[in-house]
Design an enzyme around this catalytic site. Structure first.
Site, PDB file in Angstrom:
ATOM      1  CG  ASN A   1      -4.414  11.163  -5.965  1.00  0.00           C
ATOM      2  OD1 ASN A   1      -3.661  11.293  -6.924  1.00  0.00           O
ATOM      3  ND2 ASN A   1      -4.992  10.012  -5.657  1.00  0.00           N
TER       4      ASN A   1
ATOM      5  CD  GLU B   1      -4.410   4.318  -2.204  1.00  0.00           C
ATOM      6  OE1 GLU B   1      -4.772   4.713  -1.087  1.00  0.00           O
ATOM      7  OE2 GLU B   1      -5.107   4.437  -3.227  1.00  0.00           O
TER       8      GLU B   1
ATOM      9  CG  ASP C   1      -1.895   1.160   1.204  1.00  0.00           C
ATOM     10  OD1 ASP C   1      -2.877   1.070   0.446  1.00  0.00           O
ATOM     11  OD2 ASP C   1      -1.671   2.154   1.916  1.00  0.00           O
TER      12      ASP C   1
END
Length: 454
Positions: free
Chosen positions: A337, A372, A329
């Site tokens: 973002n 992700e 992860d």
């Protein structure tokens, strides 16, 4: 390179000598004293490679080899036959029985170990093909046999054009159709897939000593010839350069003056392996990749990854081997973002995916399972190997300097959870729960870390 090797010889001294040499090279060894015991151990233990004496009382090495190669459960095991006899009839008998190579006593240690390394690499590649093809079949994709219908081509490259033509004359009516000949320069001028040979047979010395080895390296570096099989032909008894050729990537070796039937068998073997590999690549290229890959990163997607993980787990149950799963992860990716925008975030994910793929072993698989999160599947991996690989993934991403889309750079880190697959832990749901717990623990203890599930 790890590997499980079965040593078969009725003479205890011979078995012990080989065991010492192989153990020193960090191979796991099993020993059998006759053919019947060898058959039983091969079927039960599934070694990666067998070193077997030909002349044994009762069941000979040739008989054992033929039986193993005719049984689908053991046909993939690589076999090297060893004997005190150094005659052409014995070599042909061994190859006809399905042996992958044939060595004469006294066995040169450097040549033996190089051949072992080469055959284990081939074994790993074939296992990977079997695993991928089985996954494709389970996903419901048909097998594309179009590549197997392509005409095969073999190119003979001796040290001169005249010598290459002489090789062709010796192979006449023995080798496959589609044999051409030429020089090293001719080989390097091949630029399109339509006329690239499937197999090159190359003299180790071209216009200069070791010119054939340099030609092999050049062919391997070019996209059009990268996947062609290469057989290097050496002077008789040149075991030192034979070892070098195998370690540099030769698929097989032969010696001058070569026995035409023997070389023909070696060429056919390489053609068969090349055809299978081409078929898999064609399947991927002809649309399958779009169905099972993630469009952003180019990695396999969740659908493929879960099927692959389940099959590796089943393989662990059936063979008693271990494997590992790593859940990955990207730490605080939402903040990335939010700060730089989704276009930058997508580019960062692509860079991460590329780095992960480059950091794994050839037999490993990494997939993007969503957002992700990534999943890596490591067949035939111990706990120690899995931990080392996970740490390599973590540190590799930590040191990346990624563009933030505004002229600057940004760093990201990973949290990784590792769990082992074994014959006792092969249930997919159980594996996913275990690897998720390890990942959550890695995130709870500060992120940018690796946690191995207990």
């Amino acid at each position: 390179m790890t590997g499980k090797i079965l040593i078969v010889d009725d003479v205890a001294t011979n078995r012990i000598v080989l065991k010492v040499k192989l153990s020193a090279a960090q191979y796991q060894t099993i020993m059998a004293e006759d053919g019947n015991q060898a058959l039983a151990l091969a079927r039960r233990m599934q070694p990666d490679l067998i070193l077997m004496d030909v002349l044994m009382p009762g069941r000979s090495g040739l008989d054992v080899c033929a039986k193993l190669k005719s049984d689908p459960a053991t046909a993939g095991i690589k076999i090297i036959l060893i004997t005190a006899l150094d005659d052409n009839d014995s070599r042909m008998a061994g190859l006809d029985a399905g042996a992958d190579d044939f060595l004469s006593r006294p066995v040169d240690e450097a040549a033996l170990l190089a051949r072992v390394r080469s055959l284990l690499r081939a074994r790993d590649q074939e296992r990977e093909l079997h695993l991928r093809e089985a996954t494709f079949a389970e996903l419901g994709f048909p097998d594309d046999n179009s590549s197997s219908k392509k005409s095969t081509c073999v190119m003979l490259v001796a040290n001169t054009r005249t010598a290459s033509k002489a090789w062709l004359d010796r192979l006449e009516n023995r080798g496959p159709k589609g044999i051409i000949y030429g020089t090293g320069d001719d080989a390097l001028k091949l630029t399109t897939d339509d006329n690239v040979p499937d197999v090159f047979v190359i003299s180790v010395d071209q216009q200069e000593r070791n010119g054939g080895l340099r030609l092999m390296s050049d062919l391997r570096s070019r996209a059009t010839t990268r996947h062609s099989a290469i057989i290097i032909v050496l002077p008789h008894g040149d075991s030192e350069r034979a070892a070098t050729a195998l370690d540099l990537g030769a698929n097989d070796i032969s010696y001058e003056p070569f026995l035409a039937p023997e070389l023909a068998v070696r060429i056919r073997t390489q053609l068969e392996r090349k055809t299978r590999a081409d078929r898999l690549r064609a399947t991927l290229d002809d649309g399958l990749r779009l169905a099972v890959t993630d469009s952003l990163t180019g990695l396999y997607n969740r659908r493929y990854g879960m099927h692959h993980l389940e099959r590796v787990a089943r393989q662990c149950q059936e063979t008693g081997t271990d494997a590992a799963a790593i859940m990955i992860d990207v730490d605080h990716f939402k903040a990335v973002n939010d700060a730089f925008g989704h276009l930058v975030g997508d580019q960062i994910l692509k860079e991460i995916a590329s780095t992960l793929r480059a950091s794994l072993r050839g037999e490993d698989l990494v997939t993007r399972i969503g957002g992700e999160e990534f999943l890596a599947v490591l067949p035939d991996a111990s706990v120690a190997q899995a931990r080392i690989i996970a740490e390599r993934l973590r540190s590799g991403i930590e040191t990346l300097q990624l563009p933030n889309g505004h002229g600057g750079r940004v760093n990201v880190t990973l949290s990784l959870g590792v769990t082992m697959l074994s014959d006792a832990n092969h249930d997919l749901e159980q594996i996913l729960q275990s690897v998720d717990r390890a990942l959550y623990q890695a995130k709870a203890t500060g992120r940018n870390s690796v946690v191995v599930s207990a």
